[in-house]
Design a protein around this motif. Structure first.
Motif, PDB file in Angstrom:
ATOM      1  N   ARG A 218       0.508  -1.286   0.141  1.00 41.68           N
ATOM      2  CA  ARG A 218       0.084   0.245   0.109  1.00 41.68           C
ATOM      3  C   ARG A 218       1.149   1.713   0.531  1.00 41.68           C
ATOM      4  O   ARG A 218       0.396   2.385  -1.034  1.00 41.68           O
ATOM      5  CB  ARG A 218      -0.885  -0.220   0.968  1.00 41.68           C
ATOM      6  CG  ARG A 218      -2.158  -1.229   1.006  1.00 41.68           C
ATOM      7  CD  ARG A 218      -3.040  -1.146   2.041  1.00 41.68           C
ATOM      8  NE  ARG A 218      -3.889  -2.038   2.179  1.00 41.68           N
ATOM      9  CZ  ARG A 218      -4.365  -2.669   2.411  1.00 41.68           C
ATOM     10  NH1 ARG A 218      -3.752  -3.267   3.999  1.00 41.68           N
ATOM     11  NH2 ARG A 218      -5.739  -3.891   2.595  1.00 41.68           N
TER      12      ARG A 218
ATOM     13  N   SER B 155       0.877   4.258  -2.582  1.00 41.82           N
ATOM     14  CA  SER B 155       0.710   5.673  -2.507  1.00 41.82           C
ATOM     15  C   SER B 155       1.664   6.278  -3.021  1.00 41.82           C
ATOM     16  O   SER B 155       1.278   7.049  -3.656  1.00 41.82           O
ATOM     17  CB  SER B 155       0.425   5.617  -1.386  1.00 41.82           C
ATOM     18  OG  SER B 155       0.482   7.282  -1.088  1.00 41.82           O
TER      19      SER B 155
ATOM     20  N   LEU C 272      -4.651  -3.988  -2.848  1.00 43.92           N
ATOM     21  CA  LEU C 272      -5.130  -2.156  -2.401  1.00 43.92           C
ATOM     22  C   LEU C 272      -5.851  -1.696  -2.196  1.00 43.92           C
ATOM     23  O   LEU C 272      -6.733  -0.942  -1.589  1.00 43.92           O
ATOM     24  CB  LEU C 272      -4.595  -1.404  -3.768  1.00 43.92           C
ATOM     25  CG  LEU C 272      -3.116  -1.877  -3.911  1.00 43.92           C
ATOM     26  CD1 LEU C 272      -3.023  -1.456  -5.370  1.00 43.92           C
ATOM     27  CD2 LEU C 272      -2.227  -1.513  -2.750  1.00 43.92           C
TER      28      LEU C 272
END
Length: 243
Positions: free
Chosen positions: A100, A104, A242
């Motif tokens: 994640r 990002s 995700l």
């Protein structure tokens, strides 16, 4: 590392440095080769003279880059008859939190990176299938597949990367192989952070085998479709984690 692998590295990663930031780009190239799995833990990098010539840089610039990687814990230098620069970097274990964070960092570029990889690698598989591969090249591809199929969990991602890069190499296009290596680097942290799932590995093994069978049979359409299916599955798995 076999000679075929070294030949590819010269064209795709260890190509001449083109910018004015020779030190920084040299560090980047060396880390690419390590993080993409071209060189694994314990492998020896090519000799200093050979690396400097391939990168088009001075020996001192290369030594500075290697010293920096030593300080970062990625390599170590050993003296003596069997000395040289050896990889000490170990790929971190898969972790959803890492996945994640990496996603990002990519932000809106994620879908662009996935699409770019799909187009490049599907085209590479098709191109490789259209070529008249030598017996050595065919054996090389089978060897990369066997290495991947027999990989322990901690080595799977690295050998998966080497498998995909081997197909790029077999296109005969250094420009395409370089683009695929760079596309893989954009997604590397994401791909390495995907948890190792038995069902997914079994599914991927079937897809990898289909890709290799099609390439070796000279079936370009099937090679492209098999690669597209495989990369679409990887992208779907990423999106699933995700959430």
């Amino acid at each position: 590392m076999d000679e075929a692998g070294i030949d590819w590295q010269a064209g795709a990663i260890f190509r001449p440095v083109r910018t004015g930031n020779a030190f920084e780009e040299t560090v980047e190239r060396l880390l690419q080769a390590i993080k993409l799995g071209v060189f694994g833990h314990g492998d020896r990098l090519p000799a200093e003279r050979e690396l400097a010539a391939r990168l088009g840089i001075g020996r001192e610039t290369l030594r500075e880059a290697i010293r920096s990687l030593q300080q970062a814990g990625a390599v170590e230098s050993r003296r003596g008859r069997y000395g040289g620069t050896f990889v000490t970097y170990r790929m971190p274990p898969p972790d959803v939190a890492d996945l994640r964070r990496a996603a990002s960092d990519l932000g809106e570029e994620l879908e662009d990176a996935l699409t770019y990889r799909l187009v490049l690698e599907a085209g590479a598989a098709e191109t490789a299938a259209r070529r008249d591969l030598t017996a050595e090249q065919r054996a090389y591809l089978r060897r990369r597949l066997t290495d991947l199929e027999q990989a322990p969990p901690e080595e799977y991602r690295r050998l998966d990367s080497r498998f995909h890069l081997a197909i790029a190499e077999l296109t005969g296009s250094r420009s395409l192989a370089t683009a695929i290596a760079e596309a893989r680097m954009r997604l590397n942290d994401l791909l390495n952070a995907i948890p190792i799932l038995d069902r997914n590995i079994d599914h991927a093994a079937h897809q990898h085998r289909g890709m290799v069978d099609a390439i070796l049979a000279g079936d370009a359409d099937t090679a492209r479709r098999a690669t597209e299916e495989h990369l679409a599955a990887t992208a779907a798995l990423l999106r699933g984690f995700l959430g």
